[in-house]
Enzyme design. Structure first.
Site, mmCIF file in Angstrom:
data_model
loop_
_atom_site.group_PDB
_atom_site.id
_atom_site.type_symbol
_atom_site.label_atom_id
_atom_site.label_comp_id
_atom_site.label_asym_id
_atom_site.label_seq_id
_atom_site.Cartn_x
_atom_site.Cartn_y
_atom_site.Cartn_z
ATOM 1 N N CYS A 200 21.406 -17.573 -47.815
ATOM 2 C CA CYS A 200 22.023 -18.899 -47.712
ATOM 3 C C CYS A 200 21.011 -20.035 -47.500
ATOM 4 O O CYS A 200 21.105 -21.082 -48.136
ATOM 5 C CB CYS A 200 23.064 -18.910 -46.596
ATOM 6 S SG CYS A 200 22.634 -17.885 -45.179
ATOM 7 N N HIS B 255 24.378 -24.800 -42.560
ATOM 8 C CA HIS B 255 22.985 -24.749 -42.125
ATOM 9 C C HIS B 255 22.322 -26.103 -42.395
ATOM 10 O O HIS B 255 22.604 -26.745 -43.414
ATOM 11 C CB HIS B 255 22.205 -23.700 -42.932
ATOM 12 C CG HIS B 255 22.608 -22.284 -42.673
ATOM 13 N ND1 HIS B 255 23.414 -21.894 -41.630
ATOM 14 C CD2 HIS B 255 22.254 -21.146 -43.337
ATOM 15 C CE1 HIS B 255 23.553 -20.575 -41.661
ATOM 16 N NE2 HIS B 255 22.874 -20.105 -42.687
HETATM 17 O O1 25A Z 1 23.121 -6.437 -44.269
HETATM 18 P P1 25A Z 1 23.237 -7.886 -44.444
HETATM 19 O O2 25A Z 1 23.166 -8.270 -45.898
HETATM 20 O O3 25A Z 1 22.207 -8.644 -43.672
HETATM 21 O O4 25A Z 1 24.718 -8.354 -43.903
HETATM 22 C C1 25A Z 1 25.233 -8.144 -42.579
HETATM 23 C C2 25A Z 1 26.567 -8.801 -42.353
HETATM 24 O O5 25A Z 1 26.340 -10.168 -42.566
HETATM 25 C C3 25A Z 1 27.467 -10.733 -43.189
HETATM 26 C C4 25A Z 1 28.564 -9.724 -43.380
HETATM 27 O O6 25A Z 1 29.537 -9.818 -42.250
HETATM 28 C C5 25A Z 1 27.764 -8.436 -43.287
HETATM 29 O O7 25A Z 1 28.564 -7.410 -42.810
HETATM 30 N N1 25A Z 1 26.900 -11.324 -44.367
HETATM 31 C C6 25A Z 1 26.165 -10.769 -45.357
HETATM 32 N N2 25A Z 1 25.687 -11.683 -46.178
HETATM 33 C C7 25A Z 1 26.100 -12.861 -45.704
HETATM 34 C C8 25A Z 1 25.920 -14.196 -46.110
HETATM 35 N N3 25A Z 1 25.186 -14.553 -47.182
HETATM 36 C C9 25A Z 1 26.883 -12.610 -44.572
HETATM 37 N N4 25A Z 1 27.431 -13.572 -43.910
HETATM 38 C C10 25A Z 1 27.229 -14.829 -44.341
HETATM 39 N N5 25A Z 1 26.499 -15.145 -45.388
HETATM 40 P P2 25A Z 1 31.038 -10.373 -42.373
HETATM 41 O O8 25A Z 1 31.686 -10.344 -41.029
HETATM 42 O O9 25A Z 1 31.130 -11.624 -43.113
HETATM 43 O O10 25A Z 1 31.787 -9.350 -43.305
HETATM 44 C C11 25A Z 1 31.915 -8.047 -43.030
HETATM 45 C C12 25A Z 1 32.693 -7.502 -44.237
HETATM 46 O O11 25A Z 1 32.003 -6.333 -44.635
HETATM 47 C C13 25A Z 1 32.986 -5.266 -44.620
HETATM 48 N N6 25A Z 1 32.361 -4.022 -44.392
HETATM 49 C C14 25A Z 1 31.493 -3.694 -43.435
HETATM 50 N N7 25A Z 1 31.149 -2.405 -43.544
HETATM 51 C C15 25A Z 1 31.830 -1.905 -44.600
HETATM 52 C C16 25A Z 1 32.624 -2.934 -45.144
HETATM 53 N N8 25A Z 1 33.422 -2.763 -46.175
HETATM 54 C C17 25A Z 1 33.462 -1.525 -46.741
HETATM 55 N N9 25A Z 1 32.757 -0.482 -46.300
HETATM 56 C C18 25A Z 1 31.925 -0.612 -45.231
HETATM 57 N N10 25A Z 1 31.189 0.403 -44.793
HETATM 58 C C19 25A Z 1 33.913 -5.628 -43.522
HETATM 59 O O12 25A Z 1 35.088 -4.938 -43.681
HETATM 60 C C20 25A Z 1 34.067 -7.115 -43.772
HETATM 61 O O13 25A Z 1 34.972 -7.346 -44.823
HETATM 62 P P3 25A Z 1 36.171 -4.778 -42.511
HETATM 63 O O14 25A Z 1 37.402 -5.067 -43.240
HETATM 64 O O15 25A Z 1 35.971 -3.445 -41.878
HETATM 65 O O16 25A Z 1 36.025 -5.804 -41.381
HETATM 66 C C21 25A Z 1 37.296 -5.981 -40.705
HETATM 67 C C22 25A Z 1 37.081 -6.971 -39.640
HETATM 68 O O17 25A Z 1 36.207 -6.373 -38.677
HETATM 69 C C23 25A Z 1 35.088 -7.202 -38.421
HETATM 70 N N11 25A Z 1 33.983 -6.273 -38.234
HETATM 71 C C24 25A Z 1 32.995 -6.047 -39.117
HETATM 72 N N12 25A Z 1 32.153 -5.155 -38.620
HETATM 73 C C25 25A Z 1 32.605 -4.799 -37.390
HETATM 74 C C26 25A Z 1 33.775 -5.518 -37.146
HETATM 75 N N13 25A Z 1 34.468 -5.363 -36.014
HETATM 76 C C27 25A Z 1 34.007 -4.501 -35.093
HETATM 77 N N14 25A Z 1 32.866 -3.801 -35.273
HETATM 78 C C28 25A Z 1 32.150 -3.908 -36.397
HETATM 79 N N15 25A Z 1 31.021 -3.200 -36.561
HETATM 80 C C29 25A Z 1 34.984 -8.069 -39.609
HETATM 81 O O18 25A Z 1 34.442 -9.316 -39.250
HETATM 82 C C30 25A Z 1 36.395 -8.207 -40.118
HETATM 83 O O19 25A Z 1 37.054 -9.316 -39.518
HETATM 84 O O1 L14 Z 2 22.158 -13.118 -46.536
HETATM 85 O O2 L14 Z 2 23.058 -15.771 -40.430
HETATM 86 O O3 L14 Z 2 20.317 -12.222 -45.889
HETATM 87 O O4 L14 Z 2 22.983 -13.848 -39.447
HETATM 88 C C1 L14 Z 2 21.651 -12.214 -43.223
HETATM 89 C C2 L14 Z 2 21.712 -12.883 -41.847
HETATM 90 C C3 L14 Z 2 22.827 -14.160 -44.203
HETATM 91 C C4 L14 Z 2 22.867 -14.836 -42.863
HETATM 92 C C5 L14 Z 2 21.363 -12.809 -45.655
HETATM 93 C C6 L14 Z 2 22.960 -14.532 -40.461
HETATM 94 C C7 L14 Z 2 21.633 -13.284 -44.261
HETATM 95 C C8 L14 Z 2 22.852 -13.832 -41.785
#
Ligand code: 25A
Ligand code: L14
Length: 340
Positions: free
Chosen positions: A133, A246
């Site tokens: 982002c 941001h």
């Molecule tokens: O690895 P990265 O790329 O660094 O990304 C890490 C996290 O950052 C967010 C995103 O979180 C991701 O999980 N993210 C990534 N890129 C981003 C960006 N550019 C970014 N955020 C902003 N800008 P998120 O909260 O937005 O979304 C999580 C989604 O991912 C689904 N998910 C997770 N593991 C999964 C999966 N789907 C399928 N299989 C898997 N193994 C997650 O699904 C959600 O849609 P969910 O439906 O299970 O989530 C239900 C609700 O639960 C919350 N939640 C998520 N993780 C946990 C949790 N609650 C409790 N414990 C957890 N560990 C979620 O927020 C949702 O409301």
């Molecule tokens: O897309 O703000 O690589 O915590 C992972 C960290 C997105 C933002 C990515 C955060 C980021 C995220």
């Protein structure tokens, strides 16, 4: 413009970015035929709506992709690493918002305002990566400057919203703020320290060189998007108690001399950018103003008098929209219009 319609998947549909992707598909009037929402087993059975129609969320598995054309992924890096290759193998092209594939030499990293032609490389692995982002909003603002004057060096400081971390972090800022105002202690969970009324110089994990991974994403992704390894870049990324959008202070050393007025004029004609730069009337970009918009706002444009060819500017954009969902759907539009 094509008159075809596509079978589309949103993986991570219930997350902060996933829900916004669904909104962007609606707003950009993406030509959808069949639509499927996927998440973890925790969320399977929940229902989300698209254009007024309820669609049940299904569990993401390796068999989710047959018969679908495009999958938008935002379910974290681990999930993308595990499942994106299965999608590609089933002929379903992935546009991935996680950090999993961005630096893979065979996977294009695309910001439509900067390097739309890179989409063509989706053919190599069936995956296109959406940048970080903080990188996206910065390169949108830098693109016209890069083309016109060249860029020698960037010194960046970011002020990043909690929504980037996901739904749980948004809840943590809200809860800590209320607790602290009521005289109770703040409980940290998502972040290692209190985020309400605080600033954390820590985003993602720390690396051996002393930088955070978020800081190195800004260095490496920016060079990949411009296709220019010679740009010198250094960044400090900071989490601030802001819900959405941001902000970035960017110091640019251009190759040839640019005046603040030239930069203002150049950016005011550029796609995706709005210049808000009238400080004497309190006009400059603000996170609360950018939230919910797709535009990248630029202001405080001024010459850095301490170096040759220096420019300072302040760049603000909604990290969940242009920084994630909007850009991902724009990439899917390029793919659908030009390649499928
Ligand atoms: O690895 P990265 O790329 O660094 O990304 C890490 C996290 O950052 C967010 C995103 O979180 C991701 O999980 N993210 C990534 N890129 C981003 C960006 N550019 C970014 N955020 C902003 N800008 P998120 O909260 O937005 O979304 C999580 C989604 O991912 C689904 N998910 C997770 N593991 C999964 C999966 N789907 C399928 N299989 C898997 N193994 C997650 O699904 C959600 O849609 P969910 O439906 O299970 O989530 C239900 C609700 O639960 C919350 N939640 C998520 N993780 C946990 C949790 N609650 C409790 N414990 C957890 N560990 C979620 O927020 C949702 O409301
Ligand atoms: O897309 O703000 O690589 O915590 C992972 C960290 C997105 C933002 C990515 C955060 C980021 C995220």
């Amino acid at each position: 413009m094509t008159d075809k319609a596509f079978n589309v998947i949103v993986a991570g549909a219930t997350g902060a970015v996933g829900t916004q992707m669904i909104t962007c598909l609606e707003e950009q009037d993406f030509p959808v035929d069949k639509l499927k929402f996927l998440a973890s087993s925790r969320s399977a059975g929940k229902s989300l709506t698209f254009k007024g129609k309820a669609i049940e969320v299904e569990e993401l598995t390796h068999d989710s992709f047959a018969g679908f054309d495009i999958a938008l992924f935002s379910a974290g890096g681990g999930t993308s690493k595990t499942f994106a290759p299965s999608a590609a193998e089933a002929g379903c092209i992935v546009v991935d918002n996680s950090s999993a594939w961005r630096m893979d030499a065979d996977i294009p990293l695309v910001v439509p305002e900067v390097n739309p032609e890179a989409v063509a490389d989706y053919k190599k692995k069936g995956i296109i990566a959406n940048p970080n982002c903080s990188t996206i909003q910065m390169v949108v603002a830098l693109e016209p400057i890069y083309r016109e004057f060249g860029i020698e060096r960037l010194v960046i400081s970011t002020y990043q919203a909690v929504s980037g971390t996901g739904v749980a972090a948004v809840e943590e800022l809200r809860t800590q703020t209320v607790d602290l105002l009521e005289g109770k202690p703040a409980r940290a969970g998502v972040y290692p320290h209190q985020i309400a009324f605080n600033c954390l110089p820590h985003i993602d994990v720390f690396l051996d060189n002393g930088y955070s991974r978020e800081e190195m994403k800004m260095v490496n992704e920016t060079r990949k998007i411009f296709g220019d390894e010679t740009i010198r870049i250094t960044a400090t990324t900071v989490r601030v108690p802001v819900f959405n959008s941001h902000s970035e202070s960017v110091n640019i050393q251009t190759k040839s001399k640019a005046t603040a007025e030239q930069i203002r004029e150049l950016l005011s004609k550029a796609p995706g950018i709005e210049v808000m730069d009238d400080p004497s009337n309190n006009v400059y970009p603000l996170p609360v103003h950018a939230a919910g918009k797709d535009t990248t706002y630029v202001g405080r444009i001024r010459e850095d008098e301490s170096i040759e060819n220096g420019i300072n500017m302040w760049i603000v954009s909604d990290n969940i929209r242009k920084g994630a969902a909007t850009n991902t759907v724009q990439i899917a539009q390029l793919l659908a219009n030009n390649y499928l």
